[in-house]
Design a protein around this motif. Structure first.
Motif, PDB file in Angstrom:
ATOM      1  N   LEU A 144      -0.809  -3.595  30.530  1.00 26.10           N
ATOM      2  CA  LEU A 144      -0.221  -4.267  31.689  1.00 26.10           C
ATOM      3  C   LEU A 144      -0.441  -3.450  32.955  1.00 26.10           C
ATOM      4  CD1 LEU A 144       3.125  -5.502  30.084  1.00 26.10           C
ATOM      5  CD2 LEU A 144       1.175  -6.917  30.749  1.00 26.10           C
ATOM      6  N   ASP A 145      -0.286  -2.119  32.832  1.00 24.11           N
ATOM      7  CA  ASP A 145      -0.527  -1.251  33.986  1.00 24.11           C
ATOM      8  C   ASP A 145      -1.975  -1.340  34.460  1.00 24.11           C
ATOM      9  OD1 ASP A 145       2.082  -0.409  34.014  1.00 24.11           O
ATOM     10  OD2 ASP A 145       1.707   1.469  32.948  1.00 24.11           O
ATOM     11  N   ALA A 146      -2.872  -1.604  33.499  1.00 24.41           N
ATOM     12  CA  ALA A 146      -4.290  -1.690  33.840  1.00 24.41           C
ATOM     13  C   ALA A 146      -4.685  -3.074  34.344  1.00 24.41           C
ATOM     14  CB  ALA A 146      -5.143  -1.310  32.630  1.00 24.41           C
ATOM     15  N   GLY A 147      -3.721  -3.989  34.383  1.00 23.56           N
ATOM     16  CA  GLY A 147      -4.015  -5.308  34.936  1.00 23.56           C
ATOM     17  C   GLY A 147      -4.133  -6.438  33.941  1.00 23.56           C
ATOM     18  N   ALA A 148      -3.777  -6.185  32.667  1.00 20.14           N
ATOM     19  CA  ALA A 148      -3.833  -7.275  31.691  1.00 20.14           C
ATOM     20  C   ALA A 148      -2.875  -8.384  32.117  1.00 20.14           C
ATOM     21  CB  ALA A 148      -3.463  -6.756  30.299  1.00 20.14           C
ATOM     22  N   PRO A 149      -3.235  -9.648  31.912  1.00 19.76           N
ATOM     23  CA  PRO A 149      -2.425 -10.760  32.425  1.00 19.76           C
ATOM     24  C   PRO A 149      -1.027 -10.844  31.812  1.00 19.76           C
ATOM     25  CG  PRO A 149      -4.639 -11.496  31.832  1.00 19.76           C
ATOM     26  CD  PRO A 149      -4.484 -10.115  31.281  1.00 19.76           C
ATOM     27  N   ASP A 150      -0.052 -10.987  32.659  1.00 21.29           N
ATOM     28  CA  ASP A 150       1.329 -11.285  32.282  1.00 21.29           C
ATOM     29  C   ASP A 150       1.871 -12.191  33.383  1.00 21.29           C
ATOM     30  OD1 ASP A 150       3.933 -11.333  31.325  1.00 21.29           O
ATOM     31  OD2 ASP A 150       4.469  -9.432  32.275  1.00 21.29           O
ATOM     32  N   CYS A 151       1.357 -13.402  33.424  1.00 23.70           N
ATOM     33  CA  CYS A 151       1.591 -14.272  34.573  1.00 23.70           C
ATOM     34  C   CYS A 151       3.052 -14.651  34.743  1.00 23.70           C
ATOM     35  CB  CYS A 151       0.718 -15.524  34.473  1.00 23.70           C
ATOM     36  SG  CYS A 151       1.191 -16.643  33.126  1.00 23.70           S
ATOM     37  N   ASN A 152       3.812 -14.667  33.637  1.00 21.60           N
ATOM     38  CA  ASN A 152       5.215 -15.047  33.765  1.00 21.60           C
ATOM     39  C   ASN A 152       6.137 -13.848  33.940  1.00 21.60           C
ATOM     40  OD1 ASN A 152       5.106 -14.011  31.191  1.00 21.60           O
ATOM     41  ND2 ASN A 152       5.327 -15.981  30.164  1.00 21.60           N
ATOM     42  N   GLY A 153       5.549 -12.638  33.990  1.00 21.62           N
ATOM     43  CA  GLY A 153       6.320 -11.447  34.277  1.00 21.62           C
ATOM     44  C   GLY A 153       7.380 -11.110  33.251  1.00 21.62           C
ATOM     45  N   ASN A 154       7.163 -11.463  31.988  1.00 19.92           N
ATOM     46  CA  ASN A 154       8.168 -11.185  30.966  1.00 19.92           C
ATOM     47  C   ASN A 154       7.905  -9.890  30.209  1.00 19.92           C
ATOM     48  OD1 ASN A 154       5.963 -11.929  29.412  1.00 19.92           O
ATOM     49  ND2 ASN A 154       7.088 -13.371  28.115  1.00 19.92           N
ATOM     50  N   GLY A 155       6.889  -9.116  30.653  1.00 15.18           N
ATOM     51  CA  GLY A 155       6.599  -7.844  30.013  1.00 15.18           C
ATOM     52  C   GLY A 155       5.789  -7.953  28.744  1.00 15.18           C
ATOM     53  N   THR A 156       5.347  -9.155  28.412  1.00 16.01           N
ATOM     54  CA  THR A 156       4.529  -9.392  27.220  1.00 16.01           C
ATOM     55  C   THR A 156       3.181  -9.938  27.653  1.00 16.01           C
ATOM     56  OG1 THR A 156       6.482  -9.886  25.876  1.00 16.01           O
ATOM     57  CG2 THR A 156       4.368 -10.643  25.027  1.00 16.01           C
ATOM     58  N   LEU A 157       2.121  -9.441  27.025  1.00 12.88           N
ATOM     59  CA  LEU A 157       0.787  -9.931  27.352  1.00 12.88           C
ATOM     60  C   LEU A 157       0.722 -11.451  27.171  1.00 12.88           C
ATOM     61  CD1 LEU A 157      -1.380  -7.279  25.443  1.00 12.88           C
ATOM     62  CD2 LEU A 157      -0.762  -7.265  27.864  1.00 12.88           C
ATOM     63  N   ASP A 158       0.049 -12.108  28.104  1.00 11.90           N
ATOM     64  CA  ASP A 158      -0.092 -13.560  27.992  1.00 11.90           C
ATOM     65  C   ASP A 158      -0.702 -13.952  26.648  1.00 11.90           C
ATOM     66  OD1 ASP A 158       0.951 -13.827  30.501  1.00 11.90           O
ATOM     67  OD2 ASP A 158      -0.956 -14.281  31.498  1.00 11.90           O
ATOM     68  N   SER A 159      -1.669 -13.170  26.183  1.00 13.55           N
ATOM     69  CA  SER A 159      -2.321 -13.491  24.910  1.00 13.55           C
ATOM     70  C   SER A 159      -1.318 -13.501  23.761  1.00 13.55           C
ATOM     71  CB  SER A 159      -3.445 -12.498  24.626  1.00 13.55           C
ATOM     72  OG  SER A 159      -2.948 -11.160  24.600  1.00 13.55           O
ATOM     73  N   CYS A 160      -0.326 -12.608  23.818  1.00 15.74           N
ATOM     74  CA  CYS A 160       0.693 -12.573  22.765  1.00 15.74           C
ATOM     75  C   CYS A 160       1.699 -13.704  22.933  1.00 15.74           C
ATOM     76  CB  CYS A 160       1.405 -11.220  22.778  1.00 15.74           C
ATOM     77  SG  CYS A 160       0.328  -9.830  22.337  1.00 15.74           S
ATOM     78  N   ASP A 161       2.026 -14.020  24.190  1.00 12.82           N
ATOM     79  CA  ASP A 161       2.890 -15.178  24.426  1.00 12.82           C
ATOM     80  C   ASP A 161       2.278 -16.427  23.815  1.00 12.82           C
ATOM     81  OD1 ASP A 161       5.071 -14.117  25.760  1.00 12.82           O
ATOM     82  OD2 ASP A 161       4.171 -14.314  27.739  1.00 12.82           O
ATOM     83  N   LEU A 162       0.959 -16.535  23.905  1.00 12.38           N
ATOM     84  CA  LEU A 162       0.278 -17.723  23.399  1.00 12.38           C
ATOM     85  C   LEU A 162       0.114 -17.692  21.886  1.00 12.38           C
ATOM     86  CD1 LEU A 162      -2.482 -18.102  26.146  1.00 12.38           C
ATOM     87  CD2 LEU A 162      -0.431 -19.505  25.863  1.00 12.38           C
ATOM     88  N   ASN A 163      -0.206 -16.500  21.337  1.00 10.79           N
ATOM     89  CA  ASN A 163      -0.490 -16.409  19.906  1.00 10.79           C
ATOM     90  C   ASN A 163       0.759 -16.443  19.042  1.00 10.79           C
ATOM     91  OD1 ASN A 163      -3.253 -16.258  20.314  1.00 10.79           O
ATOM     92  ND2 ASN A 163      -3.261 -14.026  20.446  1.00 10.79           N
ATOM     93  N   SER A 164       1.816 -15.791  19.505  1.00 12.10           N
ATOM     94  CA  SER A 164       2.996 -15.696  18.647  1.00 12.10           C
ATOM     95  C   SER A 164       4.294 -15.874  19.403  1.00 12.10           C
ATOM     96  CB  SER A 164       3.014 -14.341  17.939  1.00 12.10           C
ATOM     97  OG  SER A 164       2.997 -13.276  18.874  1.00 12.10           O
ATOM     98  N   GLY A 165       4.210 -16.206  20.686  1.00 11.66           N
ATOM     99  CA  GLY A 165       5.415 -16.312  21.482  1.00 11.66           C
ATOM    100  C   GLY A 165       5.761 -17.734  21.841  1.00 11.66           C
ATOM    101  N   PRO A 166       6.541 -17.901  22.900  1.00  7.81           N
ATOM    102  CA  PRO A 166       7.058 -19.226  23.246  1.00  7.81           C
ATOM    103  C   PRO A 166       6.141 -20.065  24.118  1.00  7.81           C
ATOM    104  CG  PRO A 166       7.977 -17.572  24.715  1.00  7.81           C
ATOM    105  CD  PRO A 166       7.107 -16.833  23.733  1.00  7.81           C
ATOM    106  N   SER A 167       5.002 -19.507  24.532  1.00 10.10           N
ATOM    107  CA  SER A 167       4.165 -20.215  25.507  1.00 10.10           C
ATOM    108  C   SER A 167       3.140 -21.112  24.821  1.00 10.10           C
ATOM    109  CB  SER A 167       3.435 -19.218  26.415  1.00 10.10           C
ATOM    110  OG  SER A 167       4.345 -18.438  27.157  1.00 10.10           O
ATOM    111  N   SER A 168       2.768 -22.164  25.515  1.00  7.67           N
ATOM    112  CA  SER A 168       1.706 -23.060  25.043  1.00  7.67           C
ATOM    113  C   SER A 168       0.568 -23.033  26.064  1.00  7.67           C
ATOM    114  CB  SER A 168       2.232 -24.478  24.868  1.00  7.67           C
ATOM    115  OG  SER A 168       2.776 -24.966  26.084  1.00  7.67           O
ATOM    116  N   ASP A 169      -0.574 -23.554  25.632  1.00 13.80           N
ATOM    117  CA  ASP A 169      -1.770 -23.549  26.485  1.00 13.80           C
ATOM    118  C   ASP A 169      -2.479 -24.881  26.301  1.00 13.80           C
ATOM    119  OD1 ASP A 169      -3.945 -22.922  28.021  1.00 13.80           O
ATOM    120  OD2 ASP A 169      -4.870 -21.577  26.564  1.00 13.80           O
TER     121      ASP A 169
END
Length: 272
Positions: A144-169
């Motif tokens: 995250l410090d290096a700029g990996a996406p966390d568009c919703n600012g929840n401290g979790t990588l977007d890729s993880c939000d999509l793969n195993s979290g609450p987000s859809s795509d």
């Protein structure tokens, strides 16, 4: 006895300080060493057995520390004057991976410590001090410090939000839907979770009777051509009454507009 054959009894050599007897066996140390009773690995005239304790034999292996250095039995990778295993035993250095090498030396040799906290990343992950949600061996915080996406600012990588979290795509572009346009159903102008004649009526009223702009103007664009006109109403009527083409995506489920245009969707109550 006169072990050193100097014409003076050993006890007198010892009493006068002419000879040392560190092991208190009444024989000069030099004689113990010369006859093999004692060892003197560093050749300083003092039997190894007399060099006990944290300053001479910190790892209690019976070999003076300076001989461990010389013989390569133990090392001092951080050059602090103490054997590495003693640094670890005494808590001076960490060895989280239990390889008997101080962690700071592992790091100097190339082991990863991306957050520079002196703790190996692998250990932080294995021991639960840091999160690696995608299992790539890199701390999420560093990504995250290096700029990996966390568009919703929840401290979790977007890729993880999509793969195993609450987000859809919905459009499979790798960006969580909540970070993009508002979710809606195309053609469902009144947000009733279905397309019906009233949706056509609202569209025509907006176009020709100066009715208020629908809160999700994107839903009015039934054919997804990026403009709002009577063709959209005709498109819906054809779908409803003569089995015409269904409205373009997102339909019939909630989703985001897969095409870029100037239309917007401020809110759409039928979608989360």
């Amino acid at each position: 006895s006169d072990s050193n054959s100097n014409g003076i009894p050993d006890e007198c050599d010892i009493l006068t300080g002419a000879s040392q007897d560190c092991n208190l066996n009444n024989i000069p140390d030099s004689c113990d060493i010369s006859d093999g009773t004692e060892f003197d690995c560093d050749l300083d005239g003092v039997p190894d057995s007399c060099k006990a304790g944290p300053f001479f034999d910190c790892n209690n292996n019976g070999i003076p520390d300076d001989c461990d250095f010389v013989n390569g039995t133990s090392f001092d990778c951080n050059n602090n004057g103490f054997l590495d295993d003693c640094d670890i035993l005494n808590g001076i250095s960490l060895d989280c991976d239990l390889n008997l090498i101080p962690d700071e030396c592992d790091i100097d040799a190339g082991a990863v410590d991306c957050n520079n906290n002196g703790f190996l990343d692998d250990c932080e992950i294995d021991q639960g001090f840091a999160v690696d949600c995608d299992g790539d061996g890199v701390l999420d915080s560093c990504q995250l410090d290096a700029g990996a996406p966390d568009c919703n600012g929840n401290g979790t990588l977007d890729s993880c939000d999509l793969n195993s979290g609450p987000s859809s795509d919905s459009n499979s572009n790798g960006i969580p839907d909540e970070c993009e346009d508002t979710l809606f159903i195309r053609g469902d102008v009144n947000a009733s979770q279905g397309v019906e004649l009233s949706d056509v009526t609202i569209s025509l009223d907006y176009l020709f009777n100066d009715s208020p702009t629908p809160s999700c103007i994107d839903s009015v664009d039934a054919n997804d051509d990026g403009t709002i006109n009577v063709a959209d109403a005709v498109y819906l009527l054809t779908y409803l009454f003569i089995s015409g083409q269904i409205p373009s995506n997102p339909f019939p489920d909630c989703g985001i507009d897969p095409t870029f245009d100037a239309l917007d969707c401020v809110s759409f109550g039928a979608c989360p």
